[in-house]
Design a protein around this motif. Structure first.
Motif, short mmCIF file in Angstrom:
data_model
loop_
_atom_site.label_atom_id
_atom_site.label_comp_id
_atom_site.label_asym_id
_atom_site.label_seq_id
_atom_site.Cartn_x
_atom_site.Cartn_y
_atom_site.Cartn_z
N HIS A 1 15.77 41.50 -32.63
CA HIS A 1 16.40 42.11 -33.81
C HIS A 1 15.34 42.77 -34.71
O HIS A 1 15.55 43.87 -35.22
CB HIS A 1 17.19 41.05 -34.60
CG HIS A 1 17.89 41.64 -35.79
ND1 HIS A 1 17.33 41.65 -37.05
CD2 HIS A 1 19.09 42.28 -35.90
CE1 HIS A 1 18.16 42.26 -37.89
NE2 HIS A 1 19.24 42.64 -37.21
N ARG B 1 14.58 46.05 -33.22
CA ARG B 1 15.72 46.94 -32.89
C ARG B 1 15.42 48.35 -33.37
O ARG B 1 14.56 48.56 -34.24
CB ARG B 1 17.01 46.41 -33.54
CG ARG B 1 17.04 46.64 -35.05
CD ARG B 1 18.07 45.75 -35.71
NE ARG B 1 18.12 45.94 -37.16
CZ ARG B 1 17.22 45.49 -38.02
NH1 ARG B 1 16.14 44.83 -37.61
NH2 ARG B 1 17.37 45.69 -39.32
N SER C 1 21.15 37.88 -38.33
CA SER C 1 20.60 39.00 -37.56
C SER C 1 20.98 38.96 -36.08
O SER C 1 21.31 40.00 -35.51
CB SER C 1 19.08 39.04 -37.73
OG SER C 1 18.51 37.83 -37.29
N ILE D 1 22.75 41.93 -32.41
CA ILE D 1 22.26 42.47 -31.14
C ILE D 1 22.87 41.79 -29.91
O ILE D 1 22.57 42.17 -28.78
CB ILE D 1 20.72 42.43 -31.04
CG1 ILE D 1 20.20 41.02 -31.28
CG2 ILE D 1 20.07 43.42 -31.98
CD1 ILE D 1 18.83 40.84 -30.71
#
Ligand SMILES: C[S@@+](CC[C@H](N)C(=O)[O-])C[C@H]1O[C@@H](n2cnc3c(N)ncnc32)[C@H](O)[C@@H]1O
Length: 291
Positions: A190, A193, A247, A251
């Motif tokens: 994350h 990302r 978080s 993802i």
């Protein structure tokens, strides 16, 4: 409590751990270098609520002029409130003149300015020739490699040295459990990302910062600055889990993974409530200067 107030609360809580973790070899080397200056003009990059400059005030004996650079205006406003509070607690007089705050006692004078801007736009906003030092605490794991390289090129142009502390490089829980490495890996993914500026360096910032600072011709000193979070500090541990809880779902798409994450979080929360969970978070500090 809005998002920025919550972030400000976190930044205040981490001061205790940052102060204990900061690498003293790295810090002392910077302090020795600064001896040659009579007055100091310092940039605090990604200043947040001003915790970093408050840490250094008592470590610097010269007259200090600080420029807090932060892209989040609300955090900078909180920073000035906290600086005024710091002045009261430390018996300084404080005077707010437009966007400038002056703190004074019989011996010391500290002037603080705020600049709401991106670190990467600095060159267009102020004359960097007049500065002696840049500091940044807990910022560069958020940067992309390209952003960090751009900043270094700017520092090189003005021969500005930089003390960059508490750059995140990894974490582990004690006692460990089966899925820790799995969810820590997602947490790191994350951090890395894709975002509008590229991918954050996340836990890989340490090795990249070292190579990039060396590569651009700086003299570099690096040291470890780990947090050791005690099992009695449930508030801090809950914050860390809270960041993971927020978080990781961004993802992972699969419902089964979300279910496994919830189970893992619940287990961790139970161990926290029994005061049996502690956590180590690894960071690195860097002092880079020009000869
Ligand atoms: C983890 S906080 C650390 C704040 C502060 N240095 C401290 O030690 O408490 C990182 C800060 O960097 C700021 N930041 C990140 N990228 C930035 C950029 N490109 N320009 C200005 N500020 C930035 C964020 O808004 C945030 O306030």
């Amino acid at each position: 409590m809005n998002k920025n107030q919550k972030l400000a609360q976190w930044l205040e809580l981490r001061i205790f751990y940052d102060a204990k973790a900061r690498n003293l070899n790295v810090e002392t080397s910077c302090q020795e270098y600064l001896q040659r200056h009579k007055n100091l003009k310092i940039l605090d990059l990604g200043a947040g609520t001003g915790a970093n400059c408050r840490y250094y005030f008592s470590k610097i004996s010269q007259e200090q002029e600080w420029f807090l650079v932060e892209q989040n205006q609300e955090l900078l406003e909180i920073a000035f409130d906290r600086l005024i509070l710091w002045a009261q607690e430390n018996r300084y007089e404080s005077q707010l003149q437009n966007s400038r705050l002056v703190l004074k006692n019989q011996v010391h004078k500290i002037t603080i300015h705020r600049i709401v801007a991106s670190i990467l736009d600095l060159e267009n906003l102020i004359d960097l020739n007049t500065f002696d030092l840049a500091v940044a605490n807990a910022v560069f794991d958020l940067f992309s490699e390209k952003q960090f390289q751009t900043l270094l090129e700017c520092l090189k142009k003005y021969q500005l040295p930089m003390l960059a502390t508490i750059n995140y490089t990894g974490m582990n829980f004690i006692p460990p459990s089966d899925n820790d490495s799995y969810f820590i890996k997602y947490y790191h993914q994350h951090m890395q990302r894709h975002q509008y500026f590229g991918r954050g360096m996340g836990p890989e910032c340490g090795s990249f910062m070292w190579e990039a600072m060396k590569g651009i011709g700086m003299k570099v000193l690096q040291g470890e600055s780990p947090w050791e979070i005690r099992n009695s500090d449930s508030v801090f541990l809950e914050f860390i889990l809270g960041f993971m809880e927020q978080s990781i779902p961004e993802i992972i798409q699969e419902a089964t993974l979300q279910h496994e994450l919830n189970t893992w979080l619940l287990e961790k929360q139970q161990i926290i409530s029994q005061n049996k969970l502690s956590c180590n978070v690894a960071h690195q500090d860097f002092w880079g200067y020009w000869e």
